[in-house]
Design a protein around this motif. Structure first.
Motif, PDB file in Angstrom:
ATOM      1  N   LYS A  14     -13.777 -33.886  31.553  1.00 30.15           N
ATOM      2  CA  LYS A  14     -14.579 -35.127  31.544  1.00 30.15           C
ATOM      3  C   LYS A  14     -13.938 -36.162  30.605  1.00 30.15           C
ATOM      4  CE  LYS A  14     -19.078 -36.361  30.004  1.00 30.15           C
ATOM      5  NZ  LYS A  14     -20.165 -35.769  29.236  1.00 30.15           N
ATOM      6  N   LEU A  15     -13.571 -35.730  29.396  1.00 29.07           N
ATOM      7  CA  LEU A  15     -12.970 -36.659  28.419  1.00 29.07           C
ATOM      8  C   LEU A  15     -11.613 -37.175  28.902  1.00 29.07           C
ATOM      9  CD1 LEU A  15     -13.753 -34.734  25.079  1.00 29.07           C
ATOM     10  CD2 LEU A  15     -14.911 -36.765  25.960  1.00 29.07           C
ATOM     11  N   MET A  16     -10.937 -36.387  29.736  1.00 32.30           N
ATOM     12  CA  MET A  16      -9.581 -36.736  30.181  1.00 32.30           C
ATOM     13  C   MET A  16      -9.577 -37.468  31.522  1.00 32.30           C
ATOM     14  SD  MET A  16      -7.285 -35.630  28.036  1.00 32.30           S
ATOM     15  CE  MET A  16      -5.788 -35.451  28.994  1.00 32.30           C
ATOM     16  N   LYS A  17     -10.780 -37.698  32.082  1.00 28.52           N
ATOM     17  CA  LYS A  17     -10.873 -38.194  33.466  1.00 28.52           C
ATOM     18  C   LYS A  17      -9.988 -39.423  33.728  1.00 28.52           C
ATOM     19  CE  LYS A  17     -14.191 -38.808  37.054  1.00 28.52           C
ATOM     20  NZ  LYS A  17     -15.373 -39.581  37.355  1.00 28.52           N
ATOM     21  N   ASN A  18     -10.065 -40.413  32.838  1.00 33.64           N
ATOM     22  CA  ASN A  18      -9.307 -41.648  33.082  1.00 33.64           C
ATOM     23  C   ASN A  18      -8.046 -41.770  32.234  1.00 33.64           C
ATOM     24  OD1 ASN A  18     -11.197 -42.594  35.001  1.00 33.64           O
ATOM     25  ND2 ASN A  18     -12.589 -43.036  33.278  1.00 33.64           N
ATOM     26  N   LYS A  19      -7.640 -40.680  31.634  1.00 32.09           N
ATOM     27  CA  LYS A  19      -6.460 -40.738  30.759  1.00 32.09           C
ATOM     28  C   LYS A  19      -5.187 -40.529  31.586  1.00 32.09           C
ATOM     29  CE  LYS A  19      -8.950 -40.458  26.853  1.00 32.09           C
ATOM     30  NZ  LYS A  19      -9.306 -41.651  26.100  1.00 32.09           N
ATOM     31  N   THR A  20      -4.213 -41.418  31.349  1.00 30.91           N
ATOM     32  CA  THR A  20      -2.941 -41.249  32.063  1.00 30.91           C
ATOM     33  C   THR A  20      -1.978 -40.363  31.262  1.00 30.91           C
ATOM     34  OG1 THR A  20      -2.301 -43.352  31.132  1.00 30.91           O
ATOM     35  CG2 THR A  20      -2.972 -43.357  33.441  1.00 30.91           C
ATOM     36  N   ASN A  21      -2.086 -40.419  29.926  1.00 32.68           N
ATOM     37  CA  ASN A  21      -1.257 -39.529  29.097  1.00 32.68           C
ATOM     38  C   ASN A  21      -1.903 -38.135  29.104  1.00 32.68           C
ATOM     39  OD1 ASN A  21       0.059 -38.072  27.165  1.00 32.68           O
ATOM     40  ND2 ASN A  21      -0.274 -39.519  25.484  1.00 32.68           N
ATOM     41  N   ARG A  22      -1.251 -37.174  29.778  1.00 36.86           N
ATOM     42  CA  ARG A  22      -1.818 -35.819  29.924  1.00 36.86           C
ATOM     43  C   ARG A  22      -1.104 -34.812  29.006  1.00 36.86           C
ATOM     44  NH1 ARG A  22      -6.253 -36.814  32.977  1.00 36.86           N
ATOM     45  NH2 ARG A  22      -6.409 -34.547  33.219  1.00 36.86           N
ATOM     46  N   ASN A  23      -0.272 -35.313  28.064  1.00 36.48           N
ATOM     47  CA  ASN A  23       0.508 -34.406  27.205  1.00 36.48           C
ATOM     48  C   ASN A  23      -0.382 -33.574  26.277  1.00 36.48           C
ATOM     49  OD1 ASN A  23       2.870 -35.398  28.231  1.00 36.48           O
ATOM     50  ND2 ASN A  23       3.137 -36.929  26.604  1.00 36.48           N
ATOM     51  N   ALA A  24      -0.032 -32.308  26.160  1.00 39.98           N
ATOM     52  CA  ALA A  24      -0.810 -31.410  25.290  1.00 39.98           C
ATOM     53  C   ALA A  24       0.095 -30.283  24.819  1.00 39.98           C
ATOM     54  CB  ALA A  24      -1.983 -30.836  26.059  1.00 39.98           C
ATOM     55  N   GLN A  25      -0.373 -29.569  23.804  1.00 38.50           N
ATOM     56  CA  GLN A  25       0.371 -28.372  23.392  1.00 38.50           C
ATOM     57  C   GLN A  25      -0.595 -27.320  22.872  1.00 38.50           C
ATOM     58  OE1 GLN A  25       3.068 -29.959  20.402  1.00 38.50           O
ATOM     59  NE2 GLN A  25       1.623 -29.575  18.749  1.00 38.50           N
ATOM     60  N   PHE A  26      -0.231 -26.060  23.087  1.00 37.51           N
ATOM     61  CA  PHE A  26      -0.916 -24.961  22.407  1.00 37.51           C
ATOM     62  C   PHE A  26      -0.114 -24.669  21.156  1.00 37.51           C
ATOM     63  CE2 PHE A  26      -2.739 -23.713  26.587  1.00 37.51           C
ATOM     64  CZ  PHE A  26      -4.056 -23.503  26.193  1.00 37.51           C
ATOM     65  N   ARG A  27      -0.852 -24.438  20.056  1.00 35.63           N
ATOM     66  CA  ARG A  27      -0.178 -24.088  18.801  1.00 35.63           C
ATOM     67  C   ARG A  27      -0.826 -22.814  18.223  1.00 35.63           C
ATOM     68  NH1 ARG A  27       1.733 -27.460  14.405  1.00 35.63           N
ATOM     69  NH2 ARG A  27       0.759 -29.255  15.403  1.00 35.63           N
ATOM     70  N   THR A  28       0.008 -21.857  17.865  1.00 34.79           N
ATOM     71  CA  THR A  28      -0.475 -20.658  17.161  1.00 34.79           C
ATOM     72  C   THR A  28       0.129 -20.626  15.772  1.00 34.79           C
ATOM     73  OG1 THR A  28      -0.733 -19.296  19.136  1.00 34.79           O
ATOM     74  CG2 THR A  28      -0.381 -18.116  17.079  1.00 34.79           C
ATOM     75  N   CYS A  29      -0.710 -20.397  14.770  1.00 35.14           N
ATOM     76  CA  CYS A  29      -0.234 -20.224  13.399  1.00 35.14           C
ATOM     77  C   CYS A  29      -0.516 -18.791  12.969  1.00 35.14           C
ATOM     78  CB  CYS A  29      -0.964 -21.164  12.449  1.00 35.14           C
ATOM     79  SG  CYS A  29      -0.622 -22.868  12.826  1.00 35.14           S
ATOM     80  N   ILE A  30       0.460 -18.149  12.363  1.00 36.66           N
ATOM     81  CA  ILE A  30       0.276 -16.790  11.840  1.00 36.66           C
ATOM     82  C   ILE A  30       0.549 -16.819  10.338  1.00 36.66           C
ATOM     83  CG2 ILE A  30       1.138 -14.410  11.847  1.00 36.66           C
ATOM     84  CD1 ILE A  30       1.766 -14.693  14.777  1.00 36.66           C
ATOM     85  N   ALA A  31      -0.428 -16.371   9.565  1.00 39.02           N
ATOM     86  CA  ALA A  31      -0.293 -16.333   8.099  1.00 39.02           C
ATOM     87  C   ALA A  31      -0.132 -14.880   7.669  1.00 39.02           C
ATOM     88  CB  ALA A  31      -1.529 -16.939   7.442  1.00 39.02           C
ATOM     89  N   LEU A  32       0.991 -14.592   7.016  1.00 42.42           N
ATOM     90  CA  LEU A  32       1.323 -13.214   6.620  1.00 42.42           C
ATOM     91  C   LEU A  32       1.318 -13.079   5.095  1.00 42.42           C
ATOM     92  CD1 LEU A  32       2.732 -10.346   7.231  1.00 42.42           C
ATOM     93  CD2 LEU A  32       4.890 -11.587   6.972  1.00 42.42           C
ATOM     94  N   ILE A  33       0.673 -12.011   4.619  1.00 42.31           N
ATOM     95  CA  ILE A  33       0.770 -11.666   3.190  1.00 42.31           C
ATOM     96  C   ILE A  33       1.354 -10.268   3.107  1.00 42.31           C
ATOM     97  CG2 ILE A  33      -0.461 -11.316   1.007  1.00 42.31           C
ATOM     98  CD1 ILE A  33      -2.669 -13.127   2.010  1.00 42.31           C
ATOM     99  N   ILE A  34       2.535 -10.164   2.491  1.00 41.68           N
ATOM    100  CA  ILE A  34       3.185  -8.851   2.407  1.00 41.68           C
ATOM    101  C   ILE A  34       3.913  -8.722   1.076  1.00 41.68           C
ATOM    102  CG2 ILE A  34       5.299  -9.587   3.637  1.00 41.68           C
ATOM    103  CD1 ILE A  34       5.105  -6.785   5.028  1.00 41.68           C
ATOM    104  N   ASN A  35       3.600  -7.666   0.326  1.00 39.91           N
ATOM    105  CA  ASN A  35       4.229  -7.421  -0.977  1.00 39.91           C
ATOM    106  C   ASN A  35       4.235  -8.675  -1.853  1.00 39.91           C
ATOM    107  OD1 ASN A  35       4.740  -4.774  -0.429  1.00 39.91           O
ATOM    108  ND2 ASN A  35       6.733  -5.198   0.484  1.00 39.91           N
ATOM    109  N   ASP A  36       3.114  -9.342  -1.923  1.00 41.50           N
ATOM    110  CA  ASP A  36       2.933 -10.566  -2.733  1.00 41.50           C
ATOM    111  C   ASP A  36       3.724 -11.774  -2.221  1.00 41.50           C
ATOM    112  OD1 ASP A  36       1.110  -9.327  -4.427  1.00 41.50           O
ATOM    113  OD2 ASP A  36       2.738  -8.499  -5.667  1.00 41.50           O
ATOM    114  N   ASN A  37       4.349 -11.657  -1.057  1.00 42.70           N
ATOM    115  CA  ASN A  37       4.963 -12.839  -0.434  1.00 42.70           C
ATOM    116  C   ASN A  37       4.006 -13.404   0.594  1.00 42.70           C
ATOM    117  OD1 ASN A  37       7.455 -12.585  -1.720  1.00 42.70           O
ATOM    118  ND2 ASN A  37       8.103 -11.042  -0.240  1.00 42.70           N
ATOM    119  N   LYS A  38       4.066 -14.728   0.754  1.00 46.15           N
ATOM    120  CA  LYS A  38       3.269 -15.379   1.802  1.00 46.15           C
ATOM    121  C   LYS A  38       4.204 -16.116   2.744  1.00 46.15           C
ATOM    122  CE  LYS A  38      -1.173 -15.851  -0.468  1.00 46.15           C
ATOM    123  NZ  LYS A  38      -2.351 -16.697  -0.630  1.00 46.15           N
ATOM    124  N   GLU A  39       4.032 -15.890   4.040  1.00 49.43           N
ATOM    125  CA  GLU A  39       4.903 -16.522   5.038  1.00 49.43           C
ATOM    126  C   GLU A  39       4.037 -17.080   6.162  1.00 49.43           C
ATOM    127  OE1 GLU A  39       8.246 -16.643   4.819  1.00 49.43           O
ATOM    128  OE2 GLU A  39       8.471 -15.253   3.140  1.00 49.43           O
TER     129      GLU A  39
END
Ligand code: IMP
Length: 193
Positions: free
Chosen positions: A103-128
């Motif tokens: 519904k929100l995109m009905k009249n939009k001509t720019n259809r660009n989108a992306q899926f983004r996944t973020c993974i937060a790792l804590i291992i041996n006191d390191n954060k990545e």
């Protein structure tokens, strides 16, 4: 090596076990008797991923990683983004969320989108932090029956079918989550875990 993947979602656990080396034993939140819901109160995917990992490390003492994913649509200013799961309100379903986006995109001509996944790792006191992005377009009506979430209205750039028209192994090879998990897997490999 044992590590917790901070999710209750058994499908995600299966997906991760397939991708990571057998030397790494993946525990779910159920396996460590963490049955409570961790409140994802962050303003971004990155914040939410860290909230979950920090919670598990602080309260349960385990090394762990967490993921958070969202669909970011250019002409909606990056929404639904961090609100992807609950875009149509507290009683959101995949169907209601897609109806709202269309519904929100009905009249939009720019259809660009992306899926983004973020993974937060804590291992041996390191954060990545690891990120996976797949760029594509939002189509005007649903196509395909596989997958979940917004899969049926998203076509990755360079392809002709939606994520919902692919089988899982086809999707995982190119998906945001697949890319982020591959980076995590490479990190474990290069660090000799
Ligand atoms: P989560 O962070 O993986 O729980 O994802 C949050 C929301 O983003 C989900 O409820 C879905 O609406 C959407 N989502 C996440 N991953 C995907 C995907 O691979 N395809 C389509 N929608 C997704």
């Amino acid at each position: 090596m044992k590590i917790v993947f901070a999710t209750h979602n058994q499908n995600k656990i299966k997906e991760v076990k397939l991708l990571l080396s057998n030397n790494i034993k993946i525990l779910s939140l159920n396996d460590i008797n963490c049955n409570e819901l961790i409140n994802e109160t962050g303003n971004s995917l990155v914040e939410n991923a860290w909230i979950k990992s920090n919670y598990v490390k602080t309260k349960y003492g385990y090394d762990c990683f967490s993921d958070d994913t969202g669909l970011e649509i250019e002409s909606l200013g990056g929404e639904p983004g961090v609100k992807s799961a609950r875009y149509s309100g507290i009683y959101s379903t995949d169907k209601k969320n897609i109806d709202l986006v269309l519904k929100l995109m009905k009249n939009k001509t720019n259809r660009n989108a992306q899926f983004r996944t973020c993974i937060a790792l804590i291992i041996n006191d390191n954060k990545e932090l690891f990120e996976g992005i797949v760029k594509g377009k939002i189509i005007h009506q649903r196509k395909g029956k596989n997958g979940f979430g917004y899969d049926s209205i998203f076509i990755p750039n360079g392809l002709k079918k939606t994520f919902a028209e692919m089988d899982l192994s086809e999707k995982n090879k190119i998906s945001h989550r697949g890319i982020a998990l591959k980076k995590l897997s490479n990190y474990f490999h290069n660090s000799n875990y």
